[in-house]
Design a protein around this motif. Sequence first.
Motif, short mmCIF file in Angstrom:
data_model
loop_
_atom_site.label_atom_id
_atom_site.label_comp_id
_atom_site.label_asym_id
_atom_site.label_seq_id
_atom_site.Cartn_x
_atom_site.Cartn_y
_atom_site.Cartn_z
N GLU A 169 0.83 -1.20 0.00
CA GLU A 169 0.00 0.00 0.00
C GLU A 169 0.87 1.26 0.00
OE1 GLU A 169 -1.23 3.21 2.56
OE2 GLU A 169 -0.69 1.38 3.67
N ALA A 170 1.99 1.22 0.75
CA ALA A 170 2.78 2.44 0.94
C ALA A 170 4.08 2.48 0.15
CB ALA A 170 3.09 2.62 2.43
N GLY A 171 4.45 1.35 -0.45
CA GLY A 171 5.77 1.26 -1.08
C GLY A 171 6.04 2.33 -2.14
N LYS A 172 5.07 2.62 -2.94
CA LYS A 172 5.27 3.60 -4.01
C LYS A 172 5.13 5.03 -3.48
CE LYS A 172 5.82 1.49 -8.05
NZ LYS A 172 4.96 0.46 -8.64
N ARG A 173 4.14 5.21 -2.63
CA ARG A 173 3.81 6.54 -2.12
C ARG A 173 4.87 7.05 -1.15
NH1 ARG A 173 1.47 6.73 2.43
NH2 ARG A 173 0.29 4.77 2.27
N ASP A 174 5.42 6.14 -0.38
CA ASP A 174 6.24 6.54 0.76
C ASP A 174 7.47 5.63 0.86
OD1 ASP A 174 6.87 7.92 3.01
OD2 ASP A 174 5.28 7.09 4.28
N PRO A 175 8.27 5.61 -0.22
CA PRO A 175 9.32 4.59 -0.28
C PRO A 175 10.35 4.68 0.84
CG PRO A 175 9.59 6.23 -2.02
CD PRO A 175 8.25 6.47 -1.41
N ARG A 176 10.67 5.90 1.27
CA ARG A 176 11.69 5.99 2.31
C ARG A 176 11.23 5.31 3.61
NH1 ARG A 176 14.71 11.64 2.77
NH2 ARG A 176 12.70 12.23 3.64
N ALA A 177 9.97 5.52 3.95
CA ALA A 177 9.45 4.88 5.17
C ALA A 177 9.44 3.37 5.02
CB ALA A 177 8.04 5.38 5.47
#
Lengths: 600, 600
Positions: free
Chosen positions: A511-519
């Motif tokens: 869910e977050a890998g693309k949107r929030d890669p650093r996290a």
Amino acid sequence: MSYTPPVKDMMFVIENLADIARVSQLPGLADSNLDTAGAILDEGAKLAAEVIAPLNALGDQRPSTWHDGHVKATPGFGDAYRQYAEGGWQGISHPTEFGGQGLAKLIASPCIEMLNAANLSFALCPLLTDGAIEALLIAGSDELKARYLPKLIEGTWTGTMNLTEPQAGSDLSLVRSRAERQDDETYRISGTKIFITWGEHDMAENIMHLVLARTPDAPEGVKGISLFVVPKFLVNDDGSLGARNAVQCVSIEHKLGIKASPTAVLQYGDNGGAIGYLVGEENRGLEYMFIMMNAARFGVGLQGVALSDAAYQKAAAYARERVQGRPVDGSGARAVAIIDHPDVRRMLGTMRAMTEGARALAYVAAAHADIANHDDDAATRARHLAIHEYLVPIVKGWSTEMAIDVTSLGVQVHGGMGFIEETGAAQFYRDARILSIYEGTTAIQANDLVGRKTMRDGGAAAQALLTEIDATLASLRTIDAGNAARVFDAMHRRLADGRDALANVVTYVLEAGKRDPRAVFGGGVLYVKLAGIVLSGWQMARALIVAHSKRADDPGFYGAKIATAHCFAEYVLTQARGLESAIVSARGDDAVFAMAAEDI
Amino acid sequence: MSYTPPVKDMMFVIENLADIARVSQLPGLADSNLDTAGAILDEGAKLAAEVIAPLNALGDQRPSTWHDGHVKATPGFGDAYRQYAEGGWQGISHPTEFGGQGLAKLIASPCIEMLNAANLSFALCPLLTDGAIEALLIAGSDELKARYLPKLIEGTWTGTMNLTEPQAGSDLSLVRSRAERQDDETYRISGTKIFITWGEHDMAENIMHLVLARTPDAPEGVKGISLFVVPKFLVNDDGSLGARNAVQCVSIEHKLGIKASPTAVLQYGDNGGAIGYLVGEENRGLEYMFIMMNAARFGVGLQGVALSDAAYQKAAAYARERVQGRPVDGSGARAVAIIDHPDVRRMLGTMRAMTEGARALAYVAAAHADIANHDDDAATRARHLAIHEYLVPIVKGWSTEMAIDVTSLGVQVHGGMGFIEETGAAQFYRDARILSIYEGTTAIQANDLVGRKTMRDGGAAAQALLTEIDATLASLRTIDAGNAARVFDAMHRRLADGRDALANVVTYVLEAGKRDPRAVFGGGVLYVKLAGIVLSGWQMARALIVAHSKRADDPGFYGAKIATAHCFAEYVLTQARGLESAIVSARGDDAVFAMAAEDI
């Protein structure tokens, strides 16, 4: 004192968890059956315990030495290597066509484990040769294969992997070594390679260096790197050795551990360049290397299992002998062996549980590779390949991180004696520290797990494993657990928790890998650990079910397996939820990136 | 490259968390105020950074050497020790009556930390002298005090603690060394002592060995052990040195770390015995030793903080310099410093959070000791003593276990270079490994925490701390968190979880400790870790509140503190619930004791 290969546990895993019966039905693997496995493991155990293990401490005290470009291995290593080669061990899983035995990876894996447990420094030499063999099998021309593979597979020559340069470690796009094509289609290789394991030594006639370099017109970055074979001695058409090639070992490193294994700085290309031969096509070197690296990384994962087991065996032996302190429950007035103290039990139980869990997971991963390589059906091959590839960064990352903790506990069990080098516990602790670094640090494994292995397939491989875990959870509930009911209950509760934690993290990554890669990448190493814990714990749950059903046949062995599964549930699986929290809460990444680099 | 004492963070803790204003109002501690602390820490930082730290790598490469009973320290150590002694550092917290400066433990603690961070091997010598001074202060006769304390406090002589024998390590009831009373009231001491830190060396004129031994008619076990001073050179009535006493260094150990610190085997009693002087009364030696040991254990806890900080500084410096790999978020096409990679940030953030949390907890514990030692009011003294004593096994156990993890992360941040000895990261990793073993292994700390510090007072000290945590939790909710709202929220959630986990474990220990001691003690080390995490996390929560209120004054420093508190909440406090589960589920102890010893 010394190491005894745990053949019984290895066979337990091979038979019951990795399903060798299925593997031996694969085309070409009929010989890879339970009986063969038993015979081979018994032979391998003899070599490991009687020939290789006795050299381990000596290698630490008298490391390889460098003089004027030549490296001498620790006394005794050369002879042991000869026995290893003559026994045919280098070829165990390589194609019969080039002189190998063509056995399943599932059978090769315990052999590799026991060799590494006996003597990690020694075992690195064959492991690197395996890498070179793999690279040639993947992409070498028929001529290269015919010329080099038989010698490598029979162990007459050894192999190395030359990736790293001073400015190019984890980031191979920065490789600068050069390869200039000649009219005769050979290449001239020049540059400096560092951290080359067994890059120079006197145990074999010749050394095949597999080298990453750039041709002059190559594109920048990872897509401009080619792979070459550069032999230490050129090989004549009749197979005899020719002139010395222009590759020199200019020094070897002074290291924390694996001291007997020479870590070479290799200088290519005085006199216009070393003669090298292209493997496959130009600019595709990194691609071949990545295929090969799956095997190498899996092998390093086995090293983690191996050192953990060696450390466990030593600690358990010491704990049985060392008398110190009265029972905490006041049940006796005299000092007892420390193995009777609860905290020593907890440490040994934790060490053993982590080791057995990681072993089971690694062998199961090996069986997936066998199916992926041999099954008749393409869809079946693809399915098992995806699972194997999902497991590789976990086996590598988790087994090696775990080995650091397990070998540290091994020192702790010894108390003050653990800190004295002559005891030997400290060597495992020092040796283990390289495992989470070489062949890709745990962060590199994590990037692989997050990016290529989870996001790219939309979590399909992870989901397939979660579904299998659900089946095991159901079995834990439906089987009559009898006098193991407490263990079944504990395992069910902890594994269910772990399964949910892992499922939540996979969902989060997707869910977050693309949107929030650093996290997401910031939590990657914790994802590797979580997956390692849950998937190893799942294997221990499967082992528990088998051990419970067979307990009457061998109460000591199966009873110990049940208790070990219990330790895994209570001491290891209990960490899963905390890892989930740490990973998922990195969301927005302000915990790690809130500080300016100069304030760190 | 080298170590910079974190004076700013130390002063932050001293002022804001350990409340030096309160300490400086105690009778006799008026000089122990913030200004004095600042001046002393600045001076200490110079000595540590400029004189002591530069010898650290050399000590590892050229350890102390033994020849024919004599031990030579690493070149340069003797001169550095002279500067240390001449600066008056040995006496910083010792009584002015014997030449010390009589300053608060709260001020001595950062001085000890920075000395150990600069050079653990070196710092062990003064630390052991502190132990000898402490023992004489506790129980020495006026004559012994007058004769030995001034020389020890000025650093002209050094001290050692002689507890361990080959058969008596954690279990001192097994001590066999003998002490025979003579007509002149001296004793003749004979026996073998091992693991004696700085037991022989050439840095000082004389060495005072504090030795545990039994008189011939002593009762068996722990109640028959007496404590003696045995000087290397006898001391004449005028204070001049007399004959060499019959104590010989027969060898020194070959160790994993702290190589510059000679670990001696001492042989007492050729020629009828070494001359020793009774400290206090016969058969009360272990009792004195336990009082003294609180100070020594606290000091080892500071060593854990120290090595962690040194490892952090080195890793952070490397991460700022080393360029490798493009940003994971695709924000750039060029390789960046690795400090910009999320996993490196996570590692550094975790290292820093654990270090700062443990430092704060240790200094707060030091302030409790100051109040316990100096307050006018007996009830106040008793209350703070109970809290200090509860904290000692936690500061010792947690800071040292943490140091193993932090120094390991330090190696990992360096990648392959971390494994090369010349880099220096590996030395911290090796040195750190002794900390959880000497002065009582973590299991010994755990037994103390479970038995003497929790069960004996019915959990009163623990409850007092839990109540204070509740107040901090309330503050986190009521303060206007402004732009730190996410951090305040995260800290509240994680600390509340940790607080409940700790409270549940304390309840469990009290409820099950008598009924089911093996299970409870089996979870003891995990209780030490849980308490360390929660109580350090609590300090980070307090630090967060202060930093938020002062942020505008120094945005870089306070901003970093806020981010560090966030890392602690997300990466460290998240482990609390898993530890609780592991501890409480040991109930019935069948996980660890289900196996027969021979099956392990």
